[in-house]
Design a protein around this motif. Structure first.
Motif, PDB file in Angstrom:
ATOM      1  N   MET A   1       0.818  -1.352   0.247  1.00  0.00           N
ATOM      2  CA  MET A   1      -0.040  -0.088   0.034  1.00  0.00           C
ATOM      3  C   MET A   1       0.705   1.394  -0.130  1.00  0.00           C
ATOM      4  N   ASN A   2       1.908   1.367   0.920  1.00  0.00           N
ATOM      5  CA  ASN A   2       2.662   2.254   0.864  1.00  0.00           C
ATOM      6  C   ASN A   2       3.477   2.431  -0.442  1.00  0.00           C
ATOM      7  N   LYS A   3       3.823   1.512  -1.233  1.00  0.00           N
ATOM      8  CA  LYS A   3       4.602   1.652  -2.331  1.00  0.00           C
ATOM      9  C   LYS A   3       3.511   2.391  -3.574  1.00  0.00           C
ATOM     10  N   LYS A   4       2.265   2.275  -3.372  1.00  0.00           N
ATOM     11  CA  LYS A   4       1.405   2.617  -4.349  1.00  0.00           C
ATOM     12  C   LYS A   4       1.256   4.153  -4.023  1.00  0.00           C
ATOM     13  N   LYS A   5       1.198   4.435  -2.813  1.00  0.00           N
ATOM     14  CA  LYS A   5       0.923   5.519  -2.272  1.00  0.00           C
ATOM     15  C   LYS A   5       2.230   6.653  -2.715  1.00  0.00           C
ATOM     16  N   PHE A   6       3.173   6.055  -2.702  1.00  0.00           N
ATOM     17  CA  PHE A   6       4.450   6.687  -3.225  1.00  0.00           C
ATOM     18  C   PHE A   6       4.421   6.994  -4.548  1.00  0.00           C
ATOM     19  N   ALA A   8       1.842   7.188  -6.573  1.00  0.00           N
ATOM     20  CA  ALA A   8       0.651   8.356  -6.734  1.00  0.00           C
ATOM     21  C   ALA A   8       1.115   9.612  -6.308  1.00  0.00           C
ATOM     22  N   PHE A   9       1.785   9.730  -5.473  1.00  0.00           N
ATOM     23  CA  PHE A   9       2.347  11.184  -4.655  1.00  0.00           C
ATOM     24  C   PHE A   9       2.980  12.009  -5.708  1.00  0.00           C
ATOM     25  N   PRO A  10       3.715  11.806  -6.757  1.00  0.00           N
ATOM     26  CA  PRO A  10       4.401  12.571  -7.587  1.00  0.00           C
ATOM     27  C   PRO A  10       3.373  13.020  -8.711  1.00  0.00           C
ATOM     28  N   ILE A  11       2.225  12.309  -9.045  1.00  0.00           N
ATOM     29  CA  ILE A  11       1.429  12.587 -10.075  1.00  0.00           C
ATOM     30  C   ILE A  11       0.421  13.552  -9.341  1.00  0.00           C
ATOM     31  N   ILE A  12       0.118  13.428  -8.317  1.00  0.00           N
ATOM     32  CA  ILE A  12      -0.936  14.438  -7.382  1.00  0.00           C
ATOM     33  C   ILE A  12      -0.138  15.568  -7.227  1.00  0.00           C
ATOM     34  N   PHE A  13       1.104  15.641  -6.873  1.00  0.00           N
ATOM     35  CA  PHE A  13       1.778  16.606  -6.639  1.00  0.00           C
ATOM     36  C   PHE A  13       2.093  17.702  -7.860  1.00  0.00           C
ATOM     37  N   ILE A  14       2.414  16.869  -9.120  1.00  0.00           N
ATOM     38  CA  ILE A  14       2.581  17.893 -10.366  1.00  0.00           C
ATOM     39  C   ILE A  14       1.265  18.266 -10.854  1.00  0.00           C
ATOM     40  N   THR A  15       0.204  17.481 -10.371  1.00  0.00           N
ATOM     41  CA  THR A  15      -1.145  18.274 -10.856  1.00  0.00           C
ATOM     42  C   THR A  15      -1.665  19.300 -10.252  1.00  0.00           C
ATOM     43  N   MET A  16      -1.209  19.109  -8.706  1.00  0.00           N
ATOM     44  CA  MET A  16      -1.735  20.346  -7.881  1.00  0.00           C
ATOM     45  C   MET A  16      -0.782  21.522  -8.445  1.00  0.00           C
ATOM     46  N   ILE A  17       0.321  21.321  -8.686  1.00  0.00           N
ATOM     47  CA  ILE A  17       1.240  22.452  -9.195  1.00  0.00           C
ATOM     48  C   ILE A  17       0.684  23.133 -10.248  1.00  0.00           C
ATOM     49  N   VAL A  18       0.290  22.382 -11.541  1.00  0.00           N
ATOM     50  CA  VAL A  18      -0.169  22.786 -12.503  1.00  0.00           C
ATOM     51  C   VAL A  18      -1.421  23.560 -12.554  1.00  0.00           C
ATOM     52  N   ILE A  19      -2.464  22.982 -11.632  1.00  0.00           N
ATOM     53  CA  ILE A  19      -3.650  23.492 -11.237  1.00  0.00           C
ATOM     54  C   ILE A  19      -3.574  24.896 -10.765  1.00  0.00           C
ATOM     55  N   ALA A  20      -2.514  24.965  -9.865  1.00  0.00           N
ATOM     56  CA  ALA A  20      -2.080  26.097  -9.223  1.00  0.00           C
ATOM     57  C   ALA A  20      -1.448  27.401 -10.072  1.00  0.00           C
ATOM     58  N   ILE A  21      -0.876  26.781 -11.114  1.00  0.00           N
ATOM     59  CA  ILE A  21      -0.154  27.806 -12.074  1.00  0.00           C
ATOM     60  C   ILE A  21      -1.444  28.345 -13.129  1.00  0.00           C
ATOM     61  N   ALA A  22      -2.344  27.430 -13.494  1.00  0.00           N
ATOM     62  CA  ALA A  22      -3.252  27.771 -14.416  1.00  0.00           C
ATOM     63  C   ALA A  22      -3.934  29.329 -14.018  1.00  0.00           C
ATOM     64  N   PRO A  23      -4.434  29.273 -12.992  1.00  0.00           N
ATOM     65  CA  PRO A  23      -5.190  30.669 -12.774  1.00  0.00           C
ATOM     66  C   PRO A  23      -3.781  31.773 -12.368  1.00  0.00           C
TER      67      PRO A  23
END
Length: 239
Positions: A1-6, A8-23
């Motif tokens: 489970m920890n491996k899966k979370k690890f 997934a984290f970079p995908i979530i992280f980069i998505t949040m950054i791009v979502i923040a950059i858009a506005p």
């Protein structure tokens, strides 16, 4: 489970950054953080301010992607990789023959999408009234700004997702879906705008992410986007 979370984290992280950059891009467009007075026409100075500010964001984002993916991620910035096998997408009419590769598909889409952009921009912008464009520096700036803008948006909305998704072993459709969604939504406020802008930009975002994934390079994404931006900047500067 920890491996899966690890993973997934970079995908979530980069998505949040791009979502923040858009506005942030919309804020930069409105606030004009740099007061340039290089040209007689204010529209040129405003565009210069916007492009310089966005380039600074892009440099930071490339650094973040490098931190997440290393040299493997940066390899997607290659302009030499222009060919690759096309993954069939029958639902959208992409059914390549055995001999067809991205050299064929990239050129075809570059022509078709540019012609569609010309039609959409004409009905949304160009037909509104009388238009003119000074030959210098107008035409030169159209080319320069189109190239910078295409590069910046490809880094933000395509390269960031493609490099990270590939590095951590997720389906290419994850990168294509995120690229389509983020690029589509922000174009509700862009040019072309509204629902037509969302649909058109969403498709282009999906397609250009596909081109990066399948060629392992930046060439077709940059070229196709650049051609669209040439059309758009001509229309904006001719107002």
């Amino acid at each position: 489970m920890n491996k899966k979370k690890f993973r997934a984290f970079p995908i979530i992280f980069i998505t949040m950054i791009v979502i923040a950059i858009a506005p942030t891009l919309l804020w930069i467009r409105r606030s004009q953080p740099f007061a340039f007075e290089m040209f007689e026409r204010e529209v040129y100075n405003q565009e210069m301010s916007y492009q310089v500010a966005v380039l600074l964001l892009v440099v930071i984002l490339i650094g973040i992607v490098y931190g997440l993916t290393g040299r493997e991620g940066l390899a997607y910035l290659s302009l030499k990789k222009r060919d690759g096998k096309i993954r069939s997408e029958p639902w959208i009419g992409i059914k390549p023959k055995e001999t067809e590769t991205w050299k064929n598909l990239g050129l075809n889409f570059a022509i078709i999408i540019t012609l569609v952009t010309v039609v959409v921009i004409y009905f949304q912008v160009a037909r509104e009234g009388e238009m003119s464009l000074d030959l210098y520096p107008g035409i030169l700036l159209v080319i320069v700004f189109a190239l910078i803008n295409a590069f910046s948006e490809e880094i933000i909305f395509r390269f960031s997702f493609v490099a990270v998704v590939n590095k951590f072993g997720y389906s290419p459709y994850v990168a294509q879906g995120l690229a389509a969604a983020t690029f589509g939504v922000i174009h509700y406020f862009g040019t072309p705008s509204g629902i037509p802008g969302v649909l058109m930009a969403g498709f282009i975002g999906w397609l250009l992410a596909k081109s990066m994934l399948e060629t392992k390079g930046f060439f077709w994404a940059l070229l196709i986007h650049f051609l669209q931006d040439v059309v758009i900047f001509f229309a904006v500067f001719m107002k």
